[in-house]
Design a protein around this motif. Sequence first.
Motif, PDB file in Angstrom:
ATOM      1  N   ILE A  46       1.682 -13.911  10.873  1.00 45.20           N
ATOM      2  CA  ILE A  46       0.784 -12.871  11.387  1.00 45.20           C
ATOM      3  C   ILE A  46       1.233 -11.513  10.878  1.00 45.20           C
ATOM      4  N   THR A  47       2.550 -11.252  11.003  1.00 48.72           N
ATOM      5  CA  THR A  47       3.060  -9.942  10.589  1.00 48.72           C
ATOM      6  C   THR A  47       2.893  -9.738   9.095  1.00 48.72           C
ATOM      7  N   TYR A  80       0.529 -10.902   7.188  1.00 50.75           N
ATOM      8  CA  TYR A  80      -0.862 -10.542   6.859  1.00 50.75           C
ATOM      9  C   TYR A  80      -1.243  -9.181   7.404  1.00 50.75           C
ATOM     10  N   LYS A  81      -0.544  -8.722   8.455  1.00 51.66           N
ATOM     11  CA  LYS A  81      -0.819  -7.365   8.923  1.00 51.66           C
ATOM     12  C   LYS A  81      -0.245  -6.341   7.964  1.00 51.66           C
ATOM     13  N   GLU A  88       2.100  -7.699  21.136  1.00 50.67           N
ATOM     14  CA  GLU A  88       2.533  -8.278  19.864  1.00 50.67           C
ATOM     15  C   GLU A  88       3.649  -9.293  20.101  1.00 50.67           C
ATOM     16  N   THR A 100       2.611 -12.680  21.916  1.00 48.46           N
ATOM     17  CA  THR A 100       1.877 -13.721  21.186  1.00 48.46           C
ATOM     18  C   THR A 100       2.730 -14.966  20.943  1.00 48.46           C
ATOM     19  N   THR A 148      -3.169 -20.361  15.904  1.00 46.45           N
ATOM     20  CA  THR A 148      -2.547 -19.908  14.663  1.00 46.45           C
ATOM     21  C   THR A 148      -3.585 -19.302  13.740  1.00 46.45           C
ATOM     22  N   TYR A 172      -5.078 -15.981  15.277  1.00 43.13           N
ATOM     23  CA  TYR A 172      -4.179 -14.824  15.246  1.00 43.13           C
ATOM     24  C   TYR A 172      -3.978 -14.338  13.815  1.00 43.13           C
ATOM     25  N   VAL A 173      -3.784 -15.282  12.878  1.00 44.11           N
ATOM     26  CA  VAL A 173      -3.516 -14.871  11.500  1.00 44.11           C
ATOM     27  C   VAL A 173      -4.722 -14.146  10.920  1.00 44.11           C
ATOM     28  N   GLY A 182      -5.423 -10.703  12.871  1.00 43.19           N
ATOM     29  CA  GLY A 182      -4.550  -9.577  12.623  1.00 43.19           C
ATOM     30  C   GLY A 182      -4.726  -8.969  11.244  1.00 43.19           C
TER      31      GLY A 182
END
Lengths: 95, 304
Positions: free
Chosen positions: B162-163, B165-166, B193, B196, B271, B274-275, B278
Amino acid sequence: MLELAIGIILGGCALGAGCAMIAGIGPGIGEGNAVAKACEAIGRQPESKSAVTSTMLMGCAIAETTGLYALVIAILLLFVAPNILVDILLKAVGM
Amino acid sequence: MKEKSRRFLAVDIAYLGLMILPIVAGIVLKVLTKPASDSIEITGAQIYRTIPMPVQDLVITESQINSWLVMVAILGLCLFLTHGLSTRKAGVRQHVAEWIVETVDRLVQDSMGTYFMGFAPFVIAILSLSAFSSLVTLFGLYAPTSDLNVVAGWAVLVFVLITYYKFKCGPLQYLKSFAEPVPFLAPLNIISEVATPVSMAFRHYGNVLSGSVISVLVAYALQALSNLVLGWLPGVLGEFPFLQIGLPAVLSVYFDVFSGCLQAFIFAMLTMMYVSGGFPSDLYFARQAEKQQKKMKTKKMEVM
């Protein structure tokens, strides 16, 4: 005296676990609402049954989260905390 | 022709063995190492061996062993399903494999969009690992998913994704996403954050563990009730827990099969959500298009 202290620890843990599971009310009401609305939606539009069902299961699982937090805490209180607390007590007494 | 088919069969049997042997090995290991007892036990995973390490001792537990066994079994299943693929004469196996791949592709396309199509293998991997880890309780093994460490590891993996892709639009954009919709809500955004992965791990672990705890408690209660009600029967009949027949199986169908598969599906769905949620897609695509245009312009200049 020591028995009393250990008894208080065990009783406190059990009471705490019971109190923690009061949180089960919230997810119960929430999931009940979700399923009721899903049933209404299926009744109105039977052709969208599969989409409604999968979305409902998803939402139910997320609504369940708070209940599961409480459950994890209750399980920790029942099966993990007493041993640790009794160990701490015995160490403090010096046994 | 016959020689070839015999070899085909031998490879098939080897793959089937790769599928079944890990489960058998797990059962044998459990029988050999588990101390026998009559009372109920609700404990964590059994520790097999502790390896001394500089910072903290490395502990080899039942859940690690079981998850490796499950991974090997899934590998065997995949090899078995994809063995002997052909374009002319597709067997049942090939149809099943194709159905799985197509379903997952469609699922990923529906919930993440075409940009994330590369995620399909990851999603099916996490889905099958989670589902089979929960289903392994049907063989009497300890489910790796009822250990918080295993599920927390997956959740951390998802959090890293997630992080990542952010961060796709630069660190400044990442920091800016915390100040939405108003800057003074930043602490709450940071908490959500962190929440999650915690909630993902607790959800899966709590569901599987609660199922096994409730099953054990019900089985024990039924045994006690059976002793109380039918204890007057002579000999072995009095000791045999007749009331334990039936109800635990029904509970197992719900807690082990339905709940395990549902949680696996939910973990994979979350998953994906969220991915892809974000990821700042609009901004990223806009920038990508800008870059493309600049490149085109410079190319034109070079040509001129």
